[in-house]
Motif scaffolding. Structure first.
Motif, mmCIF file in Angstrom:
data_model
loop_
_atom_site.group_PDB
_atom_site.id
_atom_site.type_symbol
_atom_site.label_atom_id
_atom_site.label_comp_id
_atom_site.label_asym_id
_atom_site.label_seq_id
_atom_site.Cartn_x
_atom_site.Cartn_y
_atom_site.Cartn_z
ATOM 1 N N MET A 64 -1.805 -12.085 -3.205
ATOM 2 C CA MET A 64 -3.242 -11.860 -3.105
ATOM 3 C C MET A 64 -3.522 -10.477 -2.538
ATOM 4 O O MET A 64 -2.860 -10.034 -1.594
ATOM 5 N N VAL A 65 -4.508 -9.795 -3.112
ATOM 6 C CA VAL A 65 -4.857 -8.449 -2.658
ATOM 7 C C VAL A 65 -5.676 -8.525 -1.370
ATOM 8 O O VAL A 65 -6.660 -9.245 -1.279
ATOM 9 N N MET A 66 -5.234 -7.776 -0.341
ATOM 10 C CA MET A 66 -6.037 -7.600 0.871
ATOM 11 C C MET A 66 -6.131 -6.108 1.157
ATOM 12 O O MET A 66 -5.114 -5.420 1.220
ATOM 13 N N VAL A 67 -7.349 -5.627 1.328
ATOM 14 C CA VAL A 67 -7.602 -4.197 1.517
ATOM 15 C C VAL A 67 -7.974 -3.920 2.966
ATOM 16 O O VAL A 67 -8.818 -4.610 3.549
ATOM 17 N N ASP A 68 -7.346 -2.908 3.537
ATOM 18 C CA ASP A 68 -7.729 -2.385 4.848
ATOM 19 C C ASP A 68 -8.433 -1.057 4.617
ATOM 20 O O ASP A 68 -7.813 -0.093 4.151
ATOM 21 N N LEU A 69 -9.707 -0.981 4.950
ATOM 22 C CA LEU A 69 -10.525 0.192 4.647
ATOM 23 C C LEU A 69 -10.529 1.249 5.747
ATOM 24 O O LEU A 69 -11.165 2.292 5.591
ATOM 25 N N HIS A 70 -9.851 0.993 6.852
ATOM 26 C CA HIS A 70 -9.959 1.922 7.980
ATOM 27 C C HIS A 70 -8.699 1.820 8.836
ATOM 28 O O HIS A 70 -8.479 0.827 9.524
ATOM 29 N N CYS A 71 -7.863 2.862 8.773
ATOM 30 C CA CYS A 71 -6.672 2.898 9.611
ATOM 31 C C CYS A 71 -6.213 4.338 9.775
ATOM 32 O O CYS A 71 -6.568 5.217 8.988
ATOM 33 N N HIS A 72 -5.410 4.569 10.814
ATOM 34 C CA HIS A 72 -4.972 5.917 11.170
ATOM 35 C C HIS A 72 -3.446 5.981 11.121
ATOM 36 O O HIS A 72 -2.794 6.284 12.114
ATOM 37 N N LEU A 73 -2.909 5.713 9.935
ATOM 38 C CA LEU A 73 -1.465 5.656 9.753
ATOM 39 C C LEU A 73 -0.832 7.004 9.429
ATOM 40 O O LEU A 73 0.384 7.155 9.573
ATOM 41 N N LEU A 74 -1.610 7.967 8.957
ATOM 42 C CA LEU A 74 -1.019 9.271 8.659
ATOM 43 C C LEU A 74 -0.513 9.909 9.948
ATOM 44 O O LEU A 74 -1.259 10.009 10.926
ATOM 45 N N PRO A 75 0.734 10.358 9.956
ATOM 46 C CA PRO A 75 1.335 10.807 11.222
ATOM 47 C C PRO A 75 0.885 12.198 11.660
ATOM 48 O O PRO A 75 0.792 13.127 10.867
ATOM 49 N N GLY A 76 0.565 12.296 12.963
ATOM 50 C CA GLY A 76 0.403 13.586 13.601
ATOM 51 C C GLY A 76 -0.821 14.401 13.251
ATOM 52 O O GLY A 76 -0.814 15.626 13.457
ATOM 53 N N TYR B 256 -15.633 -11.513 2.931
ATOM 54 C CA TYR B 256 -15.226 -10.278 3.610
ATOM 55 C C TYR B 256 -14.114 -9.580 2.833
ATOM 56 O O TYR B 256 -14.115 -8.353 2.686
ATOM 57 N N GLN B 257 -13.148 -10.358 2.351
ATOM 58 C CA GLN B 257 -12.048 -9.755 1.592
ATOM 59 C C GLN B 257 -12.538 -9.217 0.248
ATOM 60 O O GLN B 257 -12.128 -8.133 -0.184
ATOM 61 N N GLN B 258 -13.424 -9.967 -0.396
ATOM 62 C CA GLN B 258 -13.974 -9.502 -1.675
ATOM 63 C C GLN B 258 -14.809 -8.240 -1.492
ATOM 64 O O GLN B 258 -14.763 -7.326 -2.321
ATOM 65 N N ASN B 259 -15.569 -8.167 -0.397
ATOM 66 C CA ASN B 259 -16.363 -6.973 -0.128
ATOM 67 C C ASN B 259 -15.481 -5.736 0.022
ATOM 68 O O ASN B 259 -15.808 -4.653 -0.486
ATOM 69 N N ALA B 260 -14.368 -5.889 0.714
ATOM 70 C CA ALA B 260 -13.449 -4.759 0.895
ATOM 71 C C ALA B 260 -12.881 -4.307 -0.442
ATOM 72 O O ALA B 260 -12.768 -3.102 -0.711
ATOM 73 N N ARG B 261 -12.530 -5.265 -1.286
ATOM 74 C CA ARG B 261 -12.021 -4.912 -2.615
ATOM 75 C C ARG B 261 -13.103 -4.225 -3.441
ATOM 76 O O ARG B 261 -12.829 -3.254 -4.162
ATOM 77 N N ALA B 262 -14.344 -4.710 -3.332
ATOM 78 C CA ALA B 262 -15.446 -4.105 -4.080
ATOM 79 C C ALA B 262 -15.690 -2.666 -3.638
ATOM 80 O O ALA B 262 -15.926 -1.775 -4.462
ATOM 81 N N ILE B 263 -15.619 -2.419 -2.335
ATOM 82 C CA ILE B 263 -15.860 -1.068 -1.823
ATOM 83 C C ILE B 263 -14.805 -0.100 -2.332
ATOM 84 O O ILE B 263 -15.124 0.979 -2.833
ATOM 85 N N ILE B 264 -13.538 -0.470 -2.239
ATOM 86 C CA ILE B 264 -12.489 0.464 -2.655
ATOM 87 C C ILE B 264 -12.468 0.646 -4.175
ATOM 88 O O ILE B 264 -11.996 1.659 -4.681
ATOM 89 N N ASN B 265 -13.032 -0.309 -4.912
ATOM 90 C CA ASN B 265 -13.136 -0.196 -6.369
ATOM 91 C C ASN B 265 -14.448 0.441 -6.823
ATOM 92 O O ASN B 265 -14.676 0.613 -8.031
#
Length: 258
Positions: A1-13, A227-236
């Protein structure tokens, strides 16, 4: 199942998030353990401390995706920005230095200062919307001005903005006051998506699974699915159903005279 995280700070440095590639890869693996399959990488941009230009973020995201693949982590990442509201924002849009949550340039992840909603916000939001952009207000549950005056976010949502609640806020990582306010926002229809806002280990980790488990327990499976569908809709770049908003009622204080 697709789960989207719309906000994170994973890029290093590059901001106050992950310090190096090792931490970034550990966070990426933790994301997948939380059920996340796709993540929008949102380093701070134009917040008075960090400037992360569009092309730099695109390049770094491609490099990070290569490392993710090389370490057999099943996470797809996309370039984005957490854009601070500021007087130069419209100029940055004109100069094509803003990344959106979607390739259709429809949704912008917009941040306020931690303790304020600037007095020019309504005008700025109007100008942004006139360009066909829908602001997604990030982590409003931790903004002390909004906590003290919930009508501030209610009015912005009435104008057509969307909002993102941090998963860690809802499960209590930032304290009981923020946890309770997150609950109030959800109950009033003033939340649209969860996002991790993951920064670092061990303190700012992924808690998406815990947040969705709690949401299902307190509000039901249907809202968790929405909530999960909304995140998918936003990124699409698709339309997000507008919530039936309710103002948050502030508790009355009673003073007893003796």
């Amino acid at each position: 199942m697709v789960m989207v995280d719309l906000h994170c700070h994973l890029l290093p440095g590059i901001d106050d998030g992950s310090k190096n590639m090792d931490i970034s890869l550990r966070l990426a693996r933790e994301a997948t353990e939380n059920g996340v399959t796709h993540a929008l990488l949102t380093p701070h941009h134009m917040n008075g401390r960090y400037v992360n230009h569009k092309q730099d973020v695109i390049r770094r995201t491609q490099e990070f995706q290569e490392q993710i693949k090389a370490h057999n982590i099943l996470l797809t990442v996309f370039p984005g920005q957490e854009v601070r509201i500021n007087g130069q924002l419209l100029d940055a849009l004109d100069k094509d230095d803003i990344l959106f949550a979607d390739t259709a340039w429809k949704y912008m992840m917009l941040e306020f200062p931690d303790d304020d909603v600037p007095n020019y916000t309504s005008r700025m939001i109007f100008d942004i919307q006139q360009r066909g952009i829908t602001p997604v207000i990030v982590h409003q549950e931790r903004n002390t001005k909004i906590m003290a005056e919930p009508d501030q976010i209610y009015q912005l949502l009435e104008k057509g903005c969307l909002s993102q609640i941090t998963a860690s806020s809802y499960v209590g990582t930032f304290g009981k006051k923020v946890e309770n306010f997150s609950h109030q926002l959800i109950e009033a229809g003033q939340g649209y998506v969860f996002a991790s806002d993951a920064h670092d280990l061990p303190g700012r980790k992924y808690e998406m699974r815990q947040a969705f488990d709690k949401l299902r327990h307190e509000f039901g499976q249907e809202l968790a699915d929405q909530y999960q569908q909304n995140a998918r809709a936003i990124i699409n770049g698709e339309n997000v159903p507008i919530n039936d908003l309710q103002p948050i009622k502030k508790k009355k204080k009673y003073f007893w005279l003796f």
